[in-house]
Structure formats: C-alpha cells, structure tokens
Design a protein around this motif. Structure first.
Motif, short mmCIF file in Angstrom:
data_model
loop_
_atom_site.label_atom_id
_atom_site.label_comp_id
_atom_site.label_asym_id
_atom_site.label_seq_id
_atom_site.Cartn_x
_atom_site.Cartn_y
_atom_site.Cartn_z
N VAL A 1 6.54 5.97 -1.51
CA VAL A 1 7.21 6.53 -0.33
C VAL A 1 6.60 7.86 0.06
N GLY A 2 6.20 8.66 -0.95
CA GLY A 2 5.55 9.93 -0.68
C GLY A 2 6.48 11.13 -0.75
N GLU B 1 0.84 -1.19 0.00
CA GLU B 1 0.00 0.00 0.00
C GLU B 1 0.87 1.25 0.00
N PRO B 2 0.64 2.16 -0.93
CA PRO B 2 1.39 3.41 -0.92
C PRO B 2 1.22 4.15 0.41
N LEU B 3 2.30 4.79 0.82
CA LEU B 3 2.34 5.64 2.01
C LEU B 3 2.17 4.86 3.31
N ALA B 4 2.26 3.53 3.25
CA ALA B 4 2.28 2.74 4.49
C ALA B 4 3.64 2.95 5.16
N THR C 1 6.57 1.66 6.25
CA THR C 1 7.44 0.49 6.24
C THR C 1 8.91 0.88 6.37
N GLY C 2 9.18 2.14 6.77
CA GLY C 2 10.55 2.57 7.00
C GLY C 2 11.40 2.50 5.75
N TRP C 3 12.67 2.13 5.94
CA TRP C 3 13.61 2.06 4.80
C TRP C 3 13.15 1.07 3.74
N ALA C 4 12.41 0.03 4.15
CA ALA C 4 11.97 -1.00 3.22
C ALA C 4 10.99 -0.46 2.18
N ALA C 5 10.47 0.75 2.41
CA ALA C 5 9.54 1.34 1.45
C ALA C 5 10.21 1.56 0.09
N TYR C 6 11.51 1.76 0.07
CA TYR C 6 12.18 2.04 -1.21
C TYR C 6 12.21 0.81 -2.11
N PRO C 7 12.74 -0.33 -1.67
CA PRO C 7 12.64 -1.51 -2.54
C PRO C 7 11.21 -2.01 -2.71
N ALA C 8 10.41 -1.96 -1.65
CA ALA C 8 9.02 -2.41 -1.76
C ALA C 8 8.25 -1.55 -2.75
N GLY C 9 8.53 -0.25 -2.75
CA GLY C 9 7.86 0.65 -3.67
C GLY C 9 8.16 0.32 -5.13
N THR D 1 14.22 -0.50 -20.42
CA THR D 1 15.46 0.26 -20.61
C THR D 1 15.85 0.96 -19.31
N ALA D 2 17.09 1.44 -19.27
CA ALA D 2 17.55 2.16 -18.08
C ALA D 2 16.68 3.39 -17.78
N PRO D 3 16.33 4.23 -18.76
CA PRO D 3 15.43 5.35 -18.45
C PRO D 3 14.05 4.89 -17.96
N GLU D 4 13.54 3.80 -18.52
CA GLU D 4 12.24 3.29 -18.06
C GLU D 4 12.33 2.81 -16.60
N LEU D 5 13.44 2.18 -16.25
CA LEU D 5 13.63 1.76 -14.86
C LEU D 5 13.71 2.98 -13.95
N ALA D 6 14.39 4.02 -14.41
CA ALA D 6 14.50 5.24 -13.61
C ALA D 6 13.13 5.86 -13.34
N VAL D 7 12.29 5.91 -14.37
CA VAL D 7 10.95 6.48 -14.20
C VAL D 7 10.12 5.65 -13.22
N LEU D 8 10.22 4.32 -13.31
CA LEU D 8 9.51 3.46 -12.36
C LEU D 8 10.03 3.67 -10.94
N ALA D 9 11.35 3.83 -10.79
CA ALA D 9 11.91 4.07 -9.47
C ALA D 9 11.45 5.42 -8.92
N GLN D 10 11.37 6.42 -9.80
CA GLN D 10 10.84 7.71 -9.36
C GLN D 10 9.39 7.59 -8.91
N ARG D 11 8.60 6.80 -9.66
CA ARG D 11 7.20 6.61 -9.27
C ARG D 11 7.12 5.95 -7.90
N ALA D 12 8.02 5.01 -7.64
CA ALA D 12 8.04 4.38 -6.33
C ALA D 12 8.27 5.42 -5.23
N GLU D 13 9.20 6.33 -5.46
CA GLU D 13 9.50 7.34 -4.44
C GLU D 13 8.37 8.36 -4.32
N ASN D 14 7.81 8.76 -5.46
CA ASN D 14 6.73 9.76 -5.44
C ASN D 14 5.46 9.20 -4.81
N ALA D 15 4.97 8.10 -5.37
CA ALA D 15 3.63 7.60 -5.02
C ALA D 15 3.64 6.65 -3.85
#
Length: 380
Positions: A161-162, A80-83, A85-93, A145-159
């Motif tokens: 992790v918050g 769940e977004p914004l749960a 989960t501490g540091w684990a939110a980054y890989p879980a996201g 691709t590497a840029p696609e992975l970056a965008v997904l990682a950004q979405r994890a942090e935005n949506a």
C-alpha cells in the motif's frame, strides 16, 4: 444482509468460512511503535468481517459491501506494490505478502463488510488486512501464529500500500483479548494481556470520533518517522527505544535540530508513559492513568505537532467537565480522542464535548465507549 449471504449473491456459491478482525484504540504509546517502543492498544467491538473461499486459478476477487464499487479482480502473479488499486490494496497486499514469503496462496474470493469507522484513527485498514490474513492462513493451512500474521499484514501496508506504519495496529487486531489491553513491546513483539475491566471500577473509556481528517496529515506520518530516525542516527542508536527516560535530558542536549529534538522528547517520554500506565494498572490505581493520558496529549500536541483544534477541544472540554484525563489517539490531524471518566459522568462529559463542538461550529462528534474486545477469530 449478512456477509455470508452477500458472498453468495456475488459469487453464486457459499463461502468456505467467515472471519472477523477488530479495529483498535490505543490507550497510550503513540508514534512509538516504529521506534521499537512500547504501546498499549485494546481491540474495539467494531470489526471487519470477511467471507472467503479459495481459488486455484490464480485469481483474487475482492468486494466490499461498504464502498459501493463492484468486484475487483486481480491476478496473484501480477500483483504489484504501490499500484493504484484503491481500498482493494489492503486485502490484495496481504495476498502479495503471503506469496512473497513463500506461502502457496493460489487465489481467493473475498467479500468484506466493516463496522470500523474509516478515517477515525481506529485502524480500519489493519482490520481489513488481518481478517484477510487470518482467513487465508486457515483456508490454506499455513500454520502462521497471530503475531506472524500481524507482521505480514504490516508488510502489506508498508510495501504494497505504501504506508510506513509500525506494527501496533496489526498486532492489536490479531492478538488482543476480550477484557484486556495489550501491552506490546514492538522490538521483539512480546505481549502481555493486561486486565482492563473499567466497568468493575466504575469507569468508562470514551472514544470521541471528531469526524474530521485534515489534509495536513498527508505525508506527516512519514515526515515524523524520518525525523525520529534522524534523531536515532544523531544519538548513535539503532532506534529511539534505546534511549532510556533517565538519559533524555542528556540526549536532547546532543541534538541540534529543534524539530528532531522535540520528536525525540515525545517518543522517549511516551515510552515512559506506557510503563507508568502499566505500573498504575498493576497497582490497581486505574484513575491515576487519567493525568498520564492528558500528559500524552500535551506531548503529541506540542512536541510531535500532530493534534488539531478539534482534538484539542475534545480534551479541553472533557477535562473541564470532570473527566479524569483525555488524549488524541492514532495518527492525529483529526480522527479520534479517548476520554477516561467516571461512568456516572459519561453523559455529562459527552454533552459537554458536543456543546463545545456546536459552539465552535464543528460537525457533531460521534461518541461511544471503548469496550476491550476479542482479536481476530473465525466466526463461521
């Protein structure tokens, strides 16, 4: 203990592979990425390393050698977004973002260790996200691709992790190459690898980690992002990227709110500083980049108001000791500054900054050279 051996100790079997993703330092272009602007980061030799294997039972187990905490276990269907989960939110996201994008990730065992300093403004969180994304991309054959992975990682942090960050940190971690800075247009993610061999020029770029993080930084990033968005709306543009530097004076006259005006002035002028830096590097005039860095610090300090006494002291002490230029880098309110100096002056500059910190009663800073390094890759 290696990350691979740590994985075996934790989970009782060998991982399917080991991946690494670096932290980054940003040479120029700060608070511009969420405005569709220009940035110029380079990857550090410091990395987050992940040993990873797939699971088929819908479970994600994550562990970090750096936290002193146990294994965190989560269900992929219950992320769940914004749960909290501490540091684990980054890989879980990242798992959440991949699944939300329709990719068939059915679980993973992950063991992480990182040498990227935390709280130093060097993108330790992006390194965790990108290394997780790359590992899962490889293991599940997703073909991103590497840029696609970056965008997904950004979405994890935005949506998930918050944190409303732009895409620079993740793009730097995913896409940088050794010996180069990354000239990134964040509007369309176009990249250019710019040769950045300072040693060949007799120069060095020092990172000065102030080892402080002021509470004022909490929420300040989001407030400045909102102010920039308000400025764009007032000027009738989608983002501040659309305001050319030659239009800046006219644009500022049209803004009534002084705070918004100062934010707009910083973003538009920092975009221009990135372009000036590229032109200088292309012309082989690397030393002339120093004053541009110092200009950028003044703008971050005065217009964006994201510096702090420790960062200002680094810049003042370094330049007084003969550095070519210096500025805070990252989100500010602590974290790190960068200093461009003659290699022969590195020890003198480092000593001067340390003495200035001691005289002010500050904790001794950590100083190390920023060596342009490789982006995310599989290592075993």
């Amino acid at each position: 203990m290696s990350v691979e051996d740590g994985f075996k100790d934790l989970y009782g079997y060998a991982p399917e592979g080991v991946w690494a993703a670096p932290g980054r330092v940003n040479l120029i272009g700060e608070y511009t990425d969420f405005n569709d602007g220009f940035v110029m980061p380079l990857a550090l030799p410091h990395t987050a390393v992940a040993a990873v294997s797939r699971r088929t039972d819908g479970q994600v187990r994550v562990h970090s050698a750096d936290t002193g905490q146990g294994v965190v276990q989560l269900g992929v269907d219950t992320l769940e977004p914004l749960a909290d989960t501490g540091w684990a939110a980054y890989p879980a996201g990242v798992v959440w973002a991949l699944r939300a994008a329709g990719h068939p990730v059915t679980g993973a065992d992950i063991h992480l260790a990182s040498t990227v300093p935390t709280g130093a403004g060097l993108s330790s969180s992006a390194a965790l996200e990108v290394v997780t994304a790359l590992a899962l991309n490889d293991l599940y054959g997703l073909g991103l691709t590497a840029p696609e992975l970056a965008v997904l990682a950004q979405r994890a942090e935005n949506a998930f992790v918050g944190v409303p960050c732009g895409v620079m940190d993740q793009m730097a971690s995913a896409c940088c190459t050794e010996g180069h800075a990354l000239y990134l247009d964040t509007r369309d993610l176009a990249v250019r690898q710019v040769p950045f061999d300072l040693a060949a020029e007799g120069l060095t770029l020092l990172v000065v980690d102030t080892r402080v993080k002021h509470a004022l930084g909490d929420g300040a990033y989001a407030e400045r992002r909102a102010g920039c968005e308000a400025g764009a709306r007032a000027l009738g543009v989608r983002t501040l990227r659309e305001v050319e530097y030659v239009q800046l004076s006219d644009a500022l006259r049209r803004l009534g709110d002084e705070t918004v005006r100062s934010y707009v002035r910083h973003v538009v002028s920092d975009n221009h500083r990135v372009q000036r830096t590229i032109a200088l590097l292309d012309a082989g005039d690397v030393r002339a980049v120093g004053p541009v860095l110092s200009e950028g610090h003044a703008s971050l300090r005065d217009d964006l108001a994201v510096s702090c006494p420790e960062l200002d002291l680094v810049v003042a002490a370094a330049t007084a000791a003969g550095a070519l230029g210096a500025r805070m880098t990252g989100g500010g309110f602590g974290g790190s500054a960068i200093v461009l100096a003659e290699a022969a002056d590195a020890d003198t500059v480092t000593k001067a900054v340390g003495e200035a910190f001691a005289a002010a009663g500050y904790t001794a800073p950590r100083v190390f050279p920023a060596v342009p390094s490789a982006g995310a890759r599989r290592v075993a």
